[in-house]
Design an enzyme around this catalytic site. Structure first.
Site, PDB file in Angstrom:
ATOM      1  N   GLY A   1       0.817  -1.216   0.000  1.00 54.89           N
ATOM      2  CA  GLY A   1       0.000   0.000   0.000  1.00 54.89           C
ATOM      3  C   GLY A   1       0.845   1.257   0.000  1.00 54.89           C
ATOM      4  CB  ALA A   2       4.179   2.006  -1.210  1.00 55.26           C
TER       5      ALA A   2
ATOM      6  CB  SER B   1      -2.309   6.878  -1.172  1.00 56.60           C
ATOM      7  OG  SER B   1      -3.066   6.206  -0.205  1.00 56.60           O
ATOM      8  N   GLY B   2      -0.818   7.930   1.192  1.00 60.60           N
ATOM      9  CA  GLY B   2      -0.763   8.072   2.641  1.00 60.60           C
ATOM     10  C   GLY B   2       0.552   7.684   3.290  1.00 60.60           C
TER      11      GLY B   2
ATOM     12  N   GLY C   1       2.128   4.789   3.550  1.00 66.95           N
ATOM     13  CA  GLY C   1       3.044   3.937   2.787  1.00 66.95           C
ATOM     14  C   GLY C   1       3.881   4.753   1.812  1.00 66.95           C
TER      15      GLY C   1
ATOM     16  CB  SER D   1      -4.628   1.947  14.545  1.00 66.28           C
ATOM     17  OG  SER D   1      -5.140   3.236  14.843  1.00 66.28           O
TER      18      SER D   1
ATOM     19  CE1 TYR E   1      -8.182   0.636   9.204  1.00 65.21           C
ATOM     20  CE2 TYR E   1      -8.709   1.372  11.436  1.00 65.21           C
ATOM     21  CZ  TYR E   1      -7.842   1.337  10.353  1.00 65.21           C
ATOM     22  OH  TYR E   1      -6.642   2.012  10.426  1.00 65.21           O
TER      23      TYR E   1
HETATM   24  P1  NDP Z   1      -4.417   5.174   2.618  1.00 66.21           P
HETATM   25  O1  NDP Z   1      -5.779   4.826   2.189  1.00 66.21           O
HETATM   26  O2  NDP Z   1      -3.837   6.471   2.203  1.00 66.21           O
HETATM   27  O3  NDP Z   1      -3.408   4.027   2.178  1.00 66.21           O
HETATM   28  C1  NDP Z   1      -3.801   2.691   2.174  1.00 66.21           C
HETATM   29  C2  NDP Z   1      -3.038   1.945   1.114  1.00 66.21           C
HETATM   30  O4  NDP Z   1      -3.457   0.584   1.122  1.00 66.21           O
HETATM   31  C3  NDP Z   1      -3.270   2.471  -0.297  1.00 66.21           C
HETATM   32  O5  NDP Z   1      -2.049   2.476  -0.965  1.00 66.21           O
HETATM   33  C4  NDP Z   1      -4.192   1.444  -0.885  1.00 66.21           C
HETATM   34  O6  NDP Z   1      -4.089   1.302  -2.286  1.00 66.21           O
HETATM   35  C5  NDP Z   1      -3.676   0.201  -0.211  1.00 66.21           C
HETATM   36  N1  NDP Z   1      -4.600  -0.919  -0.328  1.00 66.21           N
HETATM   37  C6  NDP Z   1      -5.890  -0.979   0.019  1.00 66.21           C
HETATM   38  N2  NDP Z   1      -6.403  -2.166  -0.317  1.00 66.21           N
HETATM   39  C7  NDP Z   1      -5.418  -2.878  -0.885  1.00 66.21           C
HETATM   40  C8  NDP Z   1      -5.347  -4.161  -1.458  1.00 66.21           C
HETATM   41  N3  NDP Z   1      -6.395  -4.967  -1.543  1.00 66.21           N
HETATM   42  N4  NDP Z   1      -4.166  -4.583  -1.951  1.00 66.21           N
HETATM   43  C9  NDP Z   1      -3.086  -3.777  -1.919  1.00 66.21           C
HETATM   44  N5  NDP Z   1      -3.102  -2.553  -1.397  1.00 66.21           N
HETATM   45  C10 NDP Z   1      -4.261  -2.099  -0.901  1.00 66.21           C
HETATM   46  O7  NDP Z   1      -4.414   5.048   4.219  1.00 66.21           O
HETATM   47  P2  NDP Z   1      -3.260   5.290   5.316  1.00 66.21           P
HETATM   48  O8  NDP Z   1      -2.014   5.676   4.683  1.00 66.21           O
HETATM   49  O9  NDP Z   1      -3.854   6.148   6.350  1.00 66.21           O
HETATM   50  O10 NDP Z   1      -3.141   3.839   5.931  1.00 66.21           O
HETATM   51  C11 NDP Z   1      -1.927   3.146   5.993  1.00 66.21           C
HETATM   52  C12 NDP Z   1      -1.861   2.331   7.269  1.00 66.21           C
HETATM   53  O11 NDP Z   1      -1.861   3.201   8.393  1.00 66.21           O
HETATM   54  C13 NDP Z   1      -3.044   1.388   7.479  1.00 66.21           C
HETATM   55  O12 NDP Z   1      -2.567   0.166   7.975  1.00 66.21           O
HETATM   56  C14 NDP Z   1      -3.866   2.090   8.548  1.00 66.21           C
HETATM   57  O13 NDP Z   1      -4.598   1.175   9.309  1.00 66.21           O
HETATM   58  C15 NDP Z   1      -2.768   2.725   9.361  1.00 66.21           C
HETATM   59  N6  NDP Z   1      -3.154   3.815  10.224  1.00 66.21           N
HETATM   60  C16 NDP Z   1      -3.644   4.988   9.707  1.00 66.21           C
HETATM   61  C17 NDP Z   1      -3.999   6.015  10.542  1.00 66.21           C
HETATM   62  C18 NDP Z   1      -4.520   7.298  10.040  1.00 66.21           C
HETATM   63  O14 NDP Z   1      -4.858   8.142  10.859  1.00 66.21           O
HETATM   64  N7  NDP Z   1      -4.624   7.507   8.734  1.00 66.21           N
HETATM   65  C19 NDP Z   1      -3.847   5.902  11.994  1.00 66.21           C
HETATM   66  C20 NDP Z   1      -3.307   4.640  12.419  1.00 66.21           C
HETATM   67  C21 NDP Z   1      -2.966   3.652  11.561  1.00 66.21           C
HETATM   68  P3  NDP Z   1      -4.841   2.300  -3.308  1.00 66.21           P
HETATM   69  O15 NDP Z   1      -3.989   3.523  -3.348  1.00 66.21           O
HETATM   70  O16 NDP Z   1      -4.801   1.524  -4.567  1.00 66.21           O
HETATM   71  O17 NDP Z   1      -6.192   2.533  -2.773  1.00 66.21           O
HETATM   72 MG1  PMR Z   2     -10.834   9.402  16.928  1.00 66.71          MG
HETATM   73  C1  PMR Z   2      -8.423  11.616  22.135  1.00 66.71           C
HETATM   74  C2  PMR Z   2      -7.720  11.342  21.152  1.00 66.71           C
HETATM   75  C3  PMR Z   2      -8.137  10.722  19.893  1.00 66.71           C
HETATM   76  C4  PMR Z   2      -7.247  10.197  19.000  1.00 66.71           C
HETATM   77  C5  PMR Z   2      -5.748  10.185  19.132  1.00 66.71           C
HETATM   78  C6  PMR Z   2      -7.994   9.668  17.923  1.00 66.71           C
HETATM   79  C7  PMR Z   2      -7.434   9.014  16.830  1.00 66.71           C
HETATM   80  N1  PMR Z   2      -9.339   9.874  18.144  1.00 66.71           N
HETATM   81  C8  PMR Z   2      -9.463  10.537  19.359  1.00 66.71           C
HETATM   82  C9  PMR Z   2     -10.661  10.926  19.967  1.00 66.71           C
HETATM   83  C10 PMR Z   2     -11.921  10.852  19.408  1.00 66.71           C
HETATM   84  N2  PMR Z   2     -12.217  10.365  18.183  1.00 66.71           N
HETATM   85  C11 PMR Z   2     -13.149  11.310  20.037  1.00 66.71           C
HETATM   86  C12 PMR Z   2     -13.240  11.918  21.391  1.00 66.71           C
HETATM   87  C13 PMR Z   2     -14.164  11.066  19.143  1.00 66.71           C
HETATM   88  C14 PMR Z   2     -15.631  11.304  19.322  1.00 66.71           C
HETATM   89  C15 PMR Z   2     -15.973  12.641  18.889  1.00 66.71           C
HETATM   90  C16 PMR Z   2     -13.556  10.477  17.967  1.00 66.71           C
HETATM   91  C17 PMR Z   2     -14.270  10.102  16.836  1.00 66.71           C
HETATM   92  C18 PMR Z   2     -13.693   9.427  15.763  1.00 66.71           C
HETATM   93  C19 PMR Z   2     -14.352   8.917  14.587  1.00 66.71           C
HETATM   94  C20 PMR Z   2     -15.780   9.010  14.234  1.00 66.71           C
HETATM   95  N3  PMR Z   2     -12.341   9.109  15.671  1.00 66.71           N
HETATM   96  C21 PMR Z   2     -12.161   8.412  14.542  1.00 66.71           C
HETATM   97  C22 PMR Z   2     -13.360   8.285  13.867  1.00 66.71           C
HETATM   98  C23 PMR Z   2     -13.101   7.533  12.672  1.00 66.71           C
HETATM   99  O1  PMR Z   2     -13.891   7.214  11.803  1.00 66.71           O
HETATM  100  C24 PMR Z   2     -11.659   7.106  12.700  1.00 66.71           C
HETATM  101  C25 PMR Z   2     -11.673   5.630  12.941  1.00 66.71           C
HETATM  102  O2  PMR Z   2     -12.053   5.160  13.949  1.00 66.71           O
HETATM  103  O3  PMR Z   2     -11.186   4.852  11.998  1.00 66.71           O
HETATM  104  C26 PMR Z   2     -11.194   3.457  12.341  1.00 66.71           C
HETATM  105  C27 PMR Z   2     -11.084   7.822  13.892  1.00 66.71           C
HETATM  106  C28 PMR Z   2      -9.787   7.916  14.397  1.00 66.71           C
HETATM  107  N4  PMR Z   2      -9.495   8.538  15.593  1.00 66.71           N
HETATM  108  C29 PMR Z   2      -8.140   8.487  15.781  1.00 66.71           C
HETATM  109  C30 PMR Z   2      -7.544   7.804  14.686  1.00 66.71           C
HETATM  110  C31 PMR Z   2      -6.075   7.536  14.522  1.00 66.71           C
HETATM  111  C32 PMR Z   2      -8.543   7.472  13.828  1.00 66.71           C
HETATM  112  C33 PMR Z   2      -8.238   6.844  12.481  1.00 66.71           C
HETATM  113  C34 PMR Z   2      -8.384   5.430  12.415  1.00 66.71           C
HETATM  114  C35 PMR Z   2      -7.258   4.479  12.577  1.00 66.71           C
HETATM  115  O4  PMR Z   2      -6.529   4.244  11.648  1.00 66.71           O
HETATM  116  O5  PMR Z   2      -7.152   3.890  13.623  1.00 66.71           O
END
Ligand code: NDP
Ligand code: PMR
Ligand code: LMG
Length: 400
Positions: free
Chosen positions: A94-95, A97-98, A100, A227, A275
């Site tokens: 998944g490199a 976007s984001g 990766g 995460s 997820y």
């Molecule tokens: P993005 O959506 O930007 O990146 C996800 C990547 O995964 C994309 O390159 C996507 O490809 C690829 N992907 C999805 N499905 C497949 C598949 N079937 N086969 C191969 N590749 C696939 O999200 P993030 O960069 O945010 O996520 C990267 C990692 O970080 C994830 O593991 C996520 O759980 C984790 N993470 C993200 C957080 C956040 O706040 N964003 C917080 C904590 C963890 P394509 O470009 O083709 O869609």
């Molecule tokens: Mg969350 C207090 C700190 C904190 C942090 C570090 C995150 C991270 N979140 C926090 C708080 C809250 N979030 C609170 C108080 C709320 C209620 C208002 C809240 C809501 C919320 C939603 C609806 N947060 C989310 C969502 C998503 O849809 C995201 C998710 O759960 O994806 C699975 C998300 C996230 N919050 C984060 C992080 C890192 C996410 C991204 C998801 C992940 O990759 O884990």
């Protein structure tokens, strides 16, 4: 959105800060960060850090026997009698976007890594690599669709045929389907989030373990991105729906939504929960790999929470209002926000920082971007569940 943001990243050479690893395993974290580690920081000049890194790059006596297809990890520069570390090879799933992509950029621009971008969309990956300015000689794109086990097997074969050694594998790709009313499925009929994020990576990691084992690189690593939202010992992990694998009855049934539930715990479909469950699986798998293989292979197994990268493509399926409000909410209210560039540097540290060799660790970062060993929730550190998850997953992906 991810691509646009990433293309604005400056094309500077990144010097990886040597991160401190201060264990604080007894402490409860609320925002994923134990309170006492918030304030700890140590300022050192980039020059001093650079010198330290150079000193540590070539640990004496770690060079192992070389396998046929690989270049030795350390070359002797005859004229100077100096040892230099060969370029490492890292696979990042998944490199395109984001996180990766940002990690690929961060590693590639050091000139010390050849990045294999393992992506499902070749054109998108190529455009992404170009848009962030990754130099041609530092990357290659190989097709991988984690939602198809055939594709995972094909990828492993293709990689092996390339003749490159494998020094680090980063399991990063993920899908998040928070608004889906009905489940969707992988080629083999597993619910898509767990099928892609966990089962696809589980098979990939198992298939490539031998390749990692054969690498003679001084520090070989297998990293699975976790995460905070899968960890119920944090506030973020308590936002409903909460992760919970239950007794894994849905997973035993194959997550196919026919004779069994599409959810691991056997409940009704919920995309956001699926997820978060998949992230718990990622963190459990990393620990089980550590228990089974660290001692025997010397591979470092690690997971991490890179911070809340609120601008990535992960939220592409969420409603527009969420995508509008989520970044300012994380920036100004929770303060958990981190840019794609910073998150990429963090993951790049876990790949290559000589101080992050401890295995079995879930890394997080405090406000000063110092790394620390974070504590996982009760479920995400349950060894019995990890073993059960391993055994069921093995059957589902056809390894047992
Ligand atoms: P993005 O959506 O930007 O990146 C996800 C990547 O995964 C994309 O390159 C996507 O490809 C690829 N992907 C999805 N499905 C497949 C598949 N079937 N086969 C191969 N590749 C696939 O999200 P993030 O960069 O945010 O996520 C990267 C990692 O970080 C994830 O593991 C996520 O759980 C984790 N993470 C993200 C957080 C956040 O706040 N964003 C917080 C904590 C963890 P394509 O470009 O083709 O869609
Ligand atoms: Mg969350 C207090 C700190 C904190 C942090 C570090 C995150 C991270 N979140 C926090 C708080 C809250 N979030 C609170 C108080 C709320 C209620 C208002 C809240 C809501 C919320 C939603 C609806 N947060 C989310 C969502 C998503 O849809 C995201 C998710 O759960 O994806 C699975 C998300 C996230 N919050 C984060 C992080 C890192 C996410 C991204 C998801 C992940 O990759 O884990
Ligand atoms: C679900 O809703 C959806 O139902 C589901 O489909 C899926 O999308 C899922 O996670 C994704 O979400 C979650 C819903 C429930 O949350 C929300 O709807 C809130 C969305 C908020 C996101 C953006 C917020 C924007 C806020 C506006 C701010 C504007 C910003 C402007 C900034 C400018 C500043 C200058 O959420 C809730 O139910 C809310 C309740 C959540 C409470 C969670 C807290 C639990 C606390 C538990 C105790 C903590 C225990 C800690 C453990 C430590 C032990 C000591």
């Amino acid at each position: 959105m991810a691509l646009q943001a990433a293309s604005l990243l400056p094309a500077t050479i990144t010097i990886h800060k040597e991160a401190k690893s201060s264990a604080s395993l007894k402490e409860t974290s609320v925002f994923g960060v134990p309170f006492s580690t918030h304030l700890k920081t140590e300022l050192r000049s980039p020059l001093a850090i650079g010198q330290e890194l150079r000193k540590k790059e070539v640990p004496a006596g770690i060079i192992r026997a070389q396998t046929a297809a690989t270049t030795p990890a350390v070359d002797q520069a005859a004229s100077q009698g100096k040892k230099t570390l060969r370029k490492g090879t890292v696979i990042i799933t998944g490199a395109s976007s984001g996180l990766g992509l940002a990690t690929a950029k961060s590693l590639a621009e050091t000139g010390r890594w050849h990045v294999i971008m393992a992506c499902r969309n070749f054109l998108k990956a190529e455009k992404a690599a170009k848009s962030v300015g990754i130099a041609k000689e530092n990357y290659a794109i190989m097709h991988l669709d984690l939602a198809s086990l055939d594709s995972v097997r094909q990828f492993a074969d293709n990689f092996r045929r390339s003749g490159r050694p494998l020094d680090v594998l980063v399991c990063n790709a993920a899908v998040y389907l928070p608004t889906a009313k009905e489940p969707t499925y992988t080629a083999e009929g597993f619910e898509l989030s767990v099928g892609t994020n966990h089962l696809g990576h589980f098979l990939l990691a198992r298939l490539l373990l031998d390749d990692l084992k054969q690498s003679d690189y001084p520090s070989k690593r297998l990293i699975i991105v976790g995460s905070i939202t899968g960890n119920t010992n944090t506030l973020a992990g308590n936002v409903p729906p909460k992760a919970n694998l239950g007794d894994l009855r849905g997973l035993v049934g194959g997550l196919n939504g026919l004779e069994s539930s599409p959810m691991i715990d056997g409940g009704d479909f919920d995309g956001a929960k699926a997820y978060k469950d998949s992230k718990v699986c990622n963190m459990l798998t990393m620990q089980e790999l550590h228990r089974r293989y660290h001692e025997e292979t010397g591979i470092t197994f690690a997971s991490l929470y890179p911070g809340c990268i609120a601008t990535t493509g992960l939220f592409r399926e969420h409603i527009p209002l969420f995508r509008l409000l989520f970044p300012p909410f994380q920036k100004y209210i929770t303060r958990g926000y981190v840019s794609e560039e910073e998150a990429g540097n963090r993951l790049a540290q876990v790949v290559s920082d000589p101080s992050l060799t401890k295995s079995g660790v879930y890394w997080s970062w405090n406000k000063n971007s110092d790394s620390f060993e974070n504590q996982l929730s009760k479920e995400a550190s349950d060894a019995e569940k990890a073993q059960k998850l391993w055994e069921i997953s093995e059957k589902l992906v056809g390894l047992a």
